[in-house]
Design an enzyme around this catalytic site. Structure first.
Site, mmCIF file in Angstrom:
data_model
loop_
_atom_site.group_PDB
_atom_site.id
_atom_site.type_symbol
_atom_site.label_atom_id
_atom_site.label_comp_id
_atom_site.label_asym_id
_atom_site.label_seq_id
_atom_site.Cartn_x
_atom_site.Cartn_y
_atom_site.Cartn_z
ATOM 1 N N MET A 32 -12.469 35.742 17.578
ATOM 2 C CA MET A 32 -11.111 35.196 17.608
ATOM 3 C C MET A 32 -10.289 35.963 18.656
ATOM 4 O O MET A 32 -9.057 35.983 18.590
ATOM 5 C CB MET A 32 -10.475 35.293 16.218
ATOM 6 C CG MET A 32 -11.222 34.451 15.191
ATOM 7 S SD MET A 32 -10.239 33.941 13.788
ATOM 8 C CE MET A 32 -9.802 35.504 13.092
ATOM 9 N N GLU A 37 -14.374 47.424 21.113
ATOM 10 C CA GLU A 37 -15.753 47.919 21.319
ATOM 11 C C GLU A 37 -16.757 47.261 20.369
ATOM 12 O O GLU A 37 -17.925 47.105 20.704
ATOM 13 C CB GLU A 37 -15.807 49.440 21.097
ATOM 14 C CG GLU A 37 -15.055 50.257 22.131
ATOM 15 C CD GLU A 37 -15.752 50.254 23.485
ATOM 16 O OE1 GLU A 37 -16.988 50.152 23.519
ATOM 17 O OE2 GLU A 37 -15.043 50.325 24.507
ATOM 18 N N HIS A 39 -16.776 44.126 19.328
ATOM 19 C CA HIS A 39 -17.196 42.860 19.934
ATOM 20 C C HIS A 39 -18.132 43.123 21.123
ATOM 21 O O HIS A 39 -19.099 42.395 21.335
ATOM 22 C CB HIS A 39 -15.979 42.077 20.441
ATOM 23 C CG HIS A 39 -15.035 41.638 19.370
ATOM 24 N ND1 HIS A 39 -13.788 42.194 19.193
ATOM 25 C CD2 HIS A 39 -15.158 40.692 18.400
ATOM 26 C CE1 HIS A 39 -13.179 41.599 18.182
ATOM 27 N NE2 HIS A 39 -13.984 40.699 17.682
ATOM 28 N N ASP A 152 -18.062 42.564 8.828
ATOM 29 C CA ASP A 152 -17.717 41.406 7.987
ATOM 30 C C ASP A 152 -18.990 40.966 7.266
ATOM 31 O O ASP A 152 -19.548 39.894 7.546
ATOM 32 C CB ASP A 152 -17.136 40.287 8.855
ATOM 33 C CG ASP A 152 -15.833 40.714 9.499
ATOM 34 O OD1 ASP A 152 -14.921 41.136 8.767
ATOM 35 O OD2 ASP A 152 -15.732 40.658 10.735
#
Ligand code: PAF
Length: 283
Positions: A32, A37, A39, A152
């Site tokens: 999103m 870092e 990602h 997540d």
């Protein structure tokens, strides 16, 4: 080189068709935006696993159950593109909301069971929104592999479940949580912490690690997590939304770590909600 930015499914499909015709494997990193870092570690994993890498940047309105949270979500596409430039990303897919959810859109992907606990219980509809957009991104990009952060963890299990249930031809790759030196898991939400809150934030992973050690040493989760809750609140967190030991894959609540398990936490520091999870590995 700056990645190509594409905003429509038709343009995306045209580029991907060329890659596929050349026999190239396509990896996708759904995000999103507000990249950090964590990602970038997903992008690096995608570069290792695929010939072409797509990063999607879409703040998905369907996974926000609170309009103010959606409004406040950082949108930093230019900075994100600049961050991705040195990593050899081939394409950024950054559609507008009506490209993803055109007039009349009426379908929902819902993964029963594992979506209901933890974040699902506290953010009704959240995982339906995630499952729906992730399914669409898989179908839009036709990626062979997709990269998600273990931070997540529940989301990762939801995605694995939908891919298995719907026979989506994509390999889901979970990548380890990236942490700051003081243990705080990287998250786009960390940007919203004040200096004082940022200094307090590592109390969350510290208390979770301590509880994991106690559970491994034979203490029940109820006792170990009660102590962790007290430590988190005493450190200055406003509220502990959940703090639980659950099975790593099925997310069923546990009191003893007699099979692979994780501690899951969501806690509020000021008006920022932080989530984290840690595996518990009894000797
Ligand atoms: O983890 C996220 O950033 C989002 O939930 C995802 C997977 C990109 C879907 O919008």
């Amino acid at each position: 080189m700056s990645p190509l930015v594409v905003r429509t499914v038709a343009d995306l499909r045209a580029v991907v068709a060329g890659w596929k015709a050349a026999g190239e494997r396509v990896g996708v990193v759904p995000t999103m935006g507000a990249l950090h870092e964590g990602h970038l570690s997903l992008v690096q994993a995608a570069k290792r696993g695929a010939d072409r890498v797509i990063v999607t940047i879409f703040v998905n309105p369907k996974q926000f159950n609170n309009p103010a949270d959606l409004e406040k979500y950082p949108r930093t596409e230019e900075t994100d593109a600049a961050l991705l430039a040195p990593f050899g990303v081939d394409l950024i897919f950054a559609p507008m909301p009506d490209e993803v959810y055109p007039q009349g859109f009426a379908s929902t992907v819902s993964v029963a069971g594992i979506s209901d606990a933890l974040c699902g219980a506290h953010r009704p509809g959240h995982f339906d929104g995630v499952a729906t957009v992730v399914t669409k991104l898989f179908l839009q990009t036709l990626a062979d592999s997709a990269y998600f952060g273990e931070k997540d963890w529940q989301q990762l299990q939801v995605v694995r479940r939908l891919v298995a249930d719907l026979n989506v031809p994509v390999t889901v790759v979970g990548c380890p949580t990236v942490r700051e030196a003081d243990g705080l898991a990287l998250s786009s939400r960390n940007q919203r912490l004040t200096g004082e809150e940022r200094a307090l934030a590592p109390a969350l992973p510290r208390a979770m690690r301590d509880a994991a050690a106690r559970i491994c040493a034979g203490q029940t989760a109820s006792v170990a997590l009660a102590a962790a809750r007290t430590a988190i609140l005493s450190a200055g967190f406003r509220e502990v939304e959940y703090l639980e030991l659950r099975g790593a894959q099925d997310l069923v609540m546990m009191d003893h770590a007699d099979r692979p398990a994780h501690i899951f936490a969501a806690a509020w520091l000021g008006d920022v909600r932080l989530i984290d999870n840690m595996d518990v590995r009894p000797a």
